[in-house]
Design an enzyme around this catalytic site. Structure first.
Site, mmCIF file in Angstrom:
data_model
loop_
_atom_site.group_PDB
_atom_site.id
_atom_site.type_symbol
_atom_site.label_atom_id
_atom_site.label_comp_id
_atom_site.label_asym_id
_atom_site.label_seq_id
_atom_site.Cartn_x
_atom_site.Cartn_y
_atom_site.Cartn_z
ATOM 1 N N GLN A 101 0.851 -1.200 0.000
ATOM 2 C CA GLN A 101 0.000 0.000 0.000
ATOM 3 C C GLN A 101 0.881 1.241 0.000
ATOM 4 O O GLN A 101 0.379 2.350 -0.117
ATOM 5 C CB GLN A 101 -0.862 0.024 1.260
ATOM 6 N N HIS A 119 -1.371 1.341 -4.340
ATOM 7 C CA HIS A 119 -1.771 2.752 -4.230
ATOM 8 C C HIS A 119 -0.866 3.683 -5.034
ATOM 9 O O HIS A 119 -0.814 4.882 -4.755
ATOM 10 C CB HIS A 119 -1.783 3.174 -2.748
ATOM 11 N N CYS A 148 1.767 19.656 -17.273
ATOM 12 C CA CYS A 148 2.383 18.804 -18.291
ATOM 13 C C CYS A 148 2.790 19.672 -19.493
ATOM 14 O O CYS A 148 2.299 20.796 -19.649
ATOM 15 C CB CYS A 148 1.346 17.775 -18.702
ATOM 16 N N CYS A 150 1.726 19.308 -22.280
ATOM 17 C CA CYS A 150 0.489 19.525 -23.055
ATOM 18 C C CYS A 150 -0.397 20.585 -22.398
ATOM 19 O O CYS A 150 -1.458 20.934 -22.918
ATOM 20 C CB CYS A 150 -0.293 18.213 -23.204
ATOM 21 N N SER A 189 -2.748 -1.188 9.312
ATOM 22 C CA SER A 189 -3.739 -1.092 10.380
ATOM 23 C C SER A 189 -5.024 -1.834 10.039
ATOM 24 O O SER A 189 -5.952 -1.855 10.836
ATOM 25 C CB SER A 189 -4.060 0.386 10.622
#
Ligand code: NAD
Ligand code: ZN
Length: 250
Positions: A101, A119, A148, A150, A189
């Site tokens: 994760q 993730h 970016c 772009c 957790s």
């Protein structure tokens, strides 16, 4: 009562497909606080206010402040003995895949292969228009959200609360979980879904669950077969040594 390290090592030595599911706890000893640690970056940037899609879209400039600070923290961090122990298990052919994760790249930096990033990875950013992925360059920090070539808005290449898990990671993780007969769950957790579902699914398919954490979690009474209490950076090297010793006698 048998020593938990010996018991866990026995399962790992005998397992046909051993995998790990890791969370923020394994990187705490590398200096990256988990969501539970008092102090540090999450006090400045509470995850529920900064790590959500809604917060990002509402004010990307503000949220990028957190990602630049986190990027600097991650840039200074290196793998600890817990990350290296998992890479060592792969060297012993006792670890097929690591589903993490974490977004810190530390398993890869420790030499692990087949790391499934559930993730994403905070060392990269992705253009929301053209989808191009760029490395995050902390030295080129801006006070506004990066753009970016772009012209599109860049987003950290991570799964925020409210985002879907990337298809590729879902498929790879499901395959690994379905094949696994031993799952080593480290430093999570057990509260962030759908990641927390993975050990539950493995257990219902008959896998043994070995859990390494400072304290019991919701998994512990429900699915855990062996609980290894203590910091992963100490526990996991001991576990690797116990596996090596067993392999010498097997
Ligand atoms: P969490 O912060 O919710 O819980 C961390 C768990 O690790 C706790 O159960 C704690 O007891 C345990 N822990 C703390 N130090 C440990 C140690 N030294 N050894 C073993 N266990 C230890 O973490 P989570 O379950 O991974 O969920 C948090 C979410 O936040 C995840 O989605 C993760 O992507 C993200 N996150 C990532 C990082 C990172 O990339 N390093 C850091 C913080 C949060
Ligand atoms: Zn673009």
């Amino acid at each position: 009562m048998p020593d938990p390290h010996q018991q866990a090592a026995q399962f790992i030595a005998e397992g046909k497909h051993v995998i790990a599911v890791t969370g923020a706890g394994i990187s705490v000893e590398s200096g990256i606080p988990d969501f539970r640690s008092p102090g540090g970056i999450w006090d400045t940037y509470p995850p529920e206010q900064y790590a959500t899609t809604d917060a990002f879209m509402a004010n990307p400039d503000r949220v990028w402040d957190m990602w630049f600070d986190l990027g600097a923290l991650l840039g200074d961090a290196s793998p600890n003995p817990g990350h290296r122990a998992l890479a060592d298990l792969q060297g012993l052919d006792r670890m097929d895949a690591i589903i993490t994760q974490n977004i810190d790249n530390l398993h890869q930096e420790a030499g692990s292969r087949n790391v499934i990033e559930y993730h994403g990875n905070a060392k990269h950013m992705r253009c929301l228009d053209c989808e191009m992925v760029h490395p995050l360059n902390i030295a080129a920090r801006t006070t506004t959200a990066p753009r970016c070539s772009c012209g599109g808005l860049m987003k950290p290449n991570v799964v925020l609360f409210g985002d879907l898990i990337p298809d590729e990671a879902v498929v790879a993780a499901d395959n690994a979980v379905c094949a696994a007969d031993v799952v080593l769950v480290i430093g999570t957790s057990a509260t962030v879904y759908p990641a927390a579902q993975l050990p539950l699914t493995a257990k219902s398919s008959g896998a043994r669950i070995l859990e390494c954490n400072l304290e019991p979690t919701d998994f512990t009474p429900e699915i855990t077969d062996v609980f290894l209490a203590g910091p992963a950076g100490q526990t996991l090297p001991l576990l690797v040594r116990a596996v090596e010793e067993l392999r010498e006698v097997l």
